[in-house]
Design an enzyme around this catalytic site. Structure first.
Site, PDB file in Angstrom:
ATOM      1  N   HIS A  99       4.503   3.920  -7.784  1.00 33.21           N
ATOM      2  CA  HIS A  99       3.801   4.568  -6.682  1.00 33.21           C
ATOM      3  C   HIS A  99       3.026   5.775  -7.213  1.00 33.21           C
ATOM      4  O   HIS A  99       3.564   6.553  -8.010  1.00 33.21           O
ATOM      5  CB  HIS A  99       4.815   5.021  -5.614  1.00 33.21           C
ATOM      6  CG  HIS A  99       4.145   5.597  -4.416  1.00 33.21           C
ATOM      7  ND1 HIS A  99       3.493   4.817  -3.481  1.00 33.21           N
ATOM      8  CD2 HIS A  99       3.980   6.884  -4.019  1.00 33.21           C
ATOM      9  CE1 HIS A  99       2.967   5.606  -2.558  1.00 33.21           C
ATOM     10  NE2 HIS A  99       3.249   6.855  -2.854  1.00 33.21           N
ATOM     11  N   GLY A 115      -4.765  -5.290 -10.968  1.00 36.88           N
ATOM     12  CA  GLY A 115      -3.707  -5.607 -11.932  1.00 36.88           C
ATOM     13  C   GLY A 115      -3.719  -4.785 -13.206  1.00 36.88           C
ATOM     14  O   GLY A 115      -3.272  -5.258 -14.253  1.00 36.88           O
TER      15      GLY A 115
HETATM   16  C1  GRF Z   1      -1.538   1.691  -8.423  1.00 42.67           C
HETATM   17  O1  GRF Z   1      -2.082   2.950  -8.194  1.00 42.67           O
HETATM   18  C2  GRF Z   1      -0.087   1.679  -8.034  1.00 42.67           C
HETATM   19  O2  GRF Z   1       0.551   2.888  -8.220  1.00 42.67           O
HETATM   20  C3  GRF Z   1      -0.148   1.345  -6.568  1.00 42.67           C
HETATM   21  O3  GRF Z   1      -1.209   0.428  -6.454  1.00 42.67           O
HETATM   22  C4  GRF Z   1      -2.125   0.615  -7.510  1.00 42.67           C
HETATM   23  C5  GRF Z   1      -2.247  -0.701  -8.211  1.00 42.67           C
HETATM   24  O4  GRF Z   1      -3.242  -0.670  -9.205  1.00 42.67           O
HETATM   25  N1  GRF Z   1       1.118   0.859  -6.092  1.00 42.67           N
HETATM   26  P1  GRF Z   1      -3.360  -1.862 -10.247  1.00 42.67           P
HETATM   27  O5  GRF Z   1      -3.584  -3.136  -9.446  1.00 42.67           O
HETATM   28  O6  GRF Z   1      -2.095  -1.909 -11.038  1.00 42.67           O
HETATM   29  O7  GRF Z   1      -4.566  -1.527 -11.083  1.00 42.67           O
END
Ligand code: GRF
Length: 207
Positions: free
Chosen positions: A113, A11
């Site tokens: 992404h 998160g």
């Molecule tokens: C991020 O790299 C995002 O781009 C991808 O999943 C990851 C989530 O990371 N969709 P976090 O849980 O926000 O730290």
């Protein structure tokens, strides 16, 4: 605009969004709910303890597509988050939303992404970028359509790929940029500054 943030893991993007809201950067954004499909998602604790937000867990229980998503919809209704007043922010949510759900919340779901789409959609985008040998990667915030990472692009930020990079080091640098662009995209939406024209997202006031 009422925000629901959907997560499955640590998160950090959620944290960046909620921090930006707390700092007053998006006065029109009202975070209402953080939802995870995994009870062990670290972001749930951050949402509750750091931000005092409501959290919910909807485990998958082998439910596929709309069977699962209709439970999400009911939950959103319970929090009075609707397609007209709501914005659903996917932040590391590891489920593909069904076409029914996407239609219901048309242009009201966004995702981040870790690549410059349309390159390297899907899982392990940073590893794929390294393996391909690209010199520049980055991140993309986009509207969610029925495909996998295919919706209209709101913001992209590039990150150079270094010769010495590992998947971890590249992911870390891209992530720092993710934390900048995701709040920025939400700010644009909550200020009603975006217009979608085909695949193009036009930003009002940008030259
Ligand atoms: C991020 O790299 C995002 O781009 C991808 O999943 C990851 C989530 O990371 N969709 P976090 O849980 O926000 O730290």
């Amino acid at each position: 605009m009422k925000l629901a943030i959907l997560i499955s893991g640590r998160g950090s993007n959620m944290d960046a969004i909620l921090t930006a809201i707390r700092k007053g950067h998006m006065p029109q954004a009202q975070p209402v709910l953080v939802l995870s499909n995994l009870p062990e998602a670290g972001g749930l604790t951050i949402a509750r303890e750091k931000f005092g937000l409501n959290t919910e867990v909807l485990v998958s229980n082998d439910l596929k597509g709309w069977e699962y998503d209709k439970n999400v919809m009911t939950l959103l209704q319970n929090y009075e988050i609707s397609p007209t007043n709501g914005l659903i922010c996917l932040a590391g949510f590891m489920r593909l939303l069904s076409p029914q759900f996407v239609s219901l919340f048309r242009n009201r779901i966004i995702n981040i992404h870790p690549s410059l789409l349309p390159s390297f959609p899907g899982l392990h985008a940073q590893r794929k970028a390294l393996e391909y040998g690209v010199k520049i990667s980055g991140c993309t915030v986009h509207f969610v359509d029925k495909g996998l990472d295919t919706g209209p692009i709101i913001i992209q930020k590039s990150t150079p790929v270094l010769q010495s990079d590992t998947e971890e080091s590249l992911s870390g640098r891209i992530l720092r940029d993710e934390h900048l662009v995701y709040p920025e995209a939400i700010k644009l939406i909550t200020e009603d500054r975006l217009k979608i024209s085909g695949r193009m997202v036009l930003i009002n006031g940008e030259h």
